[in-house]
Motif scaffolding. Structure first.
Motif, PDB file in Angstrom:
ATOM      1  N   THR A 187       0.818  -1.220   0.000  1.00  0.00           N
ATOM      2  CA  THR A 187       0.000   0.000   0.000  1.00  0.00           C
ATOM      3  C   THR A 187       0.846   1.261   0.000  1.00  0.00           C
ATOM      4  O   THR A 187       0.351   2.349  -0.250  1.00  0.00           O
ATOM      5  CB  THR A 187      -0.936   0.061   1.229  1.00  0.00           C
ATOM      6  N   SER A 208      -6.455  -5.007   1.373  1.00  0.00           N
ATOM      7  CA  SER A 208      -7.032  -4.470   0.133  1.00  0.00           C
ATOM      8  C   SER A 208      -6.694  -5.380  -1.068  1.00  0.00           C
ATOM      9  O   SER A 208      -7.477  -5.466  -2.017  1.00  0.00           O
ATOM     10  CB  SER A 208      -6.525  -3.046  -0.113  1.00  0.00           C
ATOM     11  N   ARG A 211      -9.097  -8.524  -0.688  1.00  0.00           N
ATOM     12  CA  ARG A 211     -10.497  -8.165  -0.903  1.00  0.00           C
ATOM     13  C   ARG A 211     -10.893  -8.231  -2.378  1.00  0.00           C
ATOM     14  O   ARG A 211     -11.972  -8.686  -2.729  1.00  0.00           O
ATOM     15  CB  ARG A 211     -10.753  -6.750  -0.361  1.00  0.00           C
TER      16      ARG A 211
END
Ligand code: C2E
Ligand code: MG
Ligand code: MG
Ligand code: MG
Length: 283
Positions: A187, A208, A211
């Motif tokens: 990230t 993330s 997901r």
């Protein structure tokens, strides 16, 4: 009309900024008494070894309960980082977490991760060092603290500068037996070159990435590549935020070592966490 809309938006923006500034100012004040009045709690989220399905690890996650409101660490940690209270909070987190590890870690055979904020590490480097803090807490517990069952989670933002004092500090921690994990991997905006010079043991793939996997073959390819790269560099891999069966199966197929996520367990209070360890022991 455009002018009016623009004006309205401008005012709205200002109001939002004003409200946020007020909230931040309040939090600075509240933080001053939060520790002394025992408003924090440390929760423990199980981390499961994919190959055995066993709880072999946990991550300590702080909670702040204030007059009926739960304030997320995503909101208050950044505030605590700007007024220095993060140093005391970090100390408290390690005290609680290391106490649990000392008393239950060997009987139940688990290790523990604690998050260490980037800002706290910078202040420690200027003062007496994270190692000193950890040593002090360990010494209070006993002369047989299991350093090799303690992992420190740091984020990529810390690694961007490749500061030599920082590397030295982490080499000392590793010499004690502590492990270093890079949290929220993928990230940040840092380059991968730190993987070459910074002493680390583990990468935690941010939730993330997990997901969006099911809908995105590209995302799957990325997770696969991160895992292969990590293993080639002798790093273990944790998938964060595994919430369903599909994600678990995917993570398994890729060869990821450990999973953490609501599919298996949410962060638990100390009592429930120990009960879960007890239950999985007798299974
Ligand atoms: P993190 O270190 O990346 O922690 C993982 C976060 O993901 C936790 O949020 C956890 O509750 C959440 N999570 C775990 N499994 C799932 C899942 O399946 N789905 C979803 N949607 N979320 C999941 P939490 O506890 O709200 O903490 C947020 C962040 O606050 C942490 O992210 C960490 O950066 C920071 N933080 C938490 N506790 C501490 C602490 O004691 N010290 C410091 N310095 N930072 C902390
Ligand atoms: Mg973490
Ligand atoms: Mg994380
Ligand atoms: Mg994360």
């Amino acid at each position: 009309v455009a002018k009016e809309a623009g004006k309205g938006r401008y005012q709205f923006f200002n109001q939002g900024m004003q409200q946020r500034a007020e909230r931040t100012a309040l939090m600075h004040t509240w933080l001053k008494t939060a520790l002394a009045t025992k408003q924090f709690e440390l929760l423990y989220q199980p981390i499961i070894e994919v190959s055995t399905g066993k709880v072999v690890h946990a991550e300590a996650l702080i909670r702040w309960y204030r007059e009926g409101e739960t304030i997320s660490p995503l909101e208050f940690i950044p505030v605590a980082e700007t007024d220095g209270s993060i140093v005391e909070i970090g100390e408290w987190v390690r005290e609680q977490g290391m106490d649990l590890l000392y008393h239950y870690g060997s009987s139940y055979g688990f290790s523990l991760s604690v998050n260490v904020s980037t800002q706290e590490i910078w202040s420690h480097l200027l003062q007496d060092g994270l190692l000193t803090s950890i040593d002090r807490i360990a010494a209070r517990l006993g002369d047989d603290f299991p350093f090799d069952q303690l992992t420190l989670e740091i984020t990529e933002s810390l690694l961007m500068e490749g500061h030599s004092n920082l590397i030295k500090a982490f080499e000392q921690l590793r010499a004690k037996g502590c492990k270093i994990a890079v949290d929220d991997f993928g990230t940040g905006y840092s380059s991968l070159s730190y993987l070459n010079y910074f002493p680390i043991d583990q990468l935690k793939i941010d939730k993330s990435f997990i997901r969006n996997c099911q809908q995105s073959p590209k995302q799957q390819a990325l997770v696969n590549a991160i895992t292969k790269m990590s293993h080639a560099l002798n790093l273990t891999v944790v998938a964060e935020g595994v919430e369903d069966q599909w994600q678990l199966e995917f993570v398994k197929s890729v060869g990821i070592d450990f999973v953490q996520g609501y599919f298996y367990a949410k962060p638990l209070n100390k009592k429930d966490f120990i009960a879960l360890l007890e239950a999985s022991k007798s299974r």
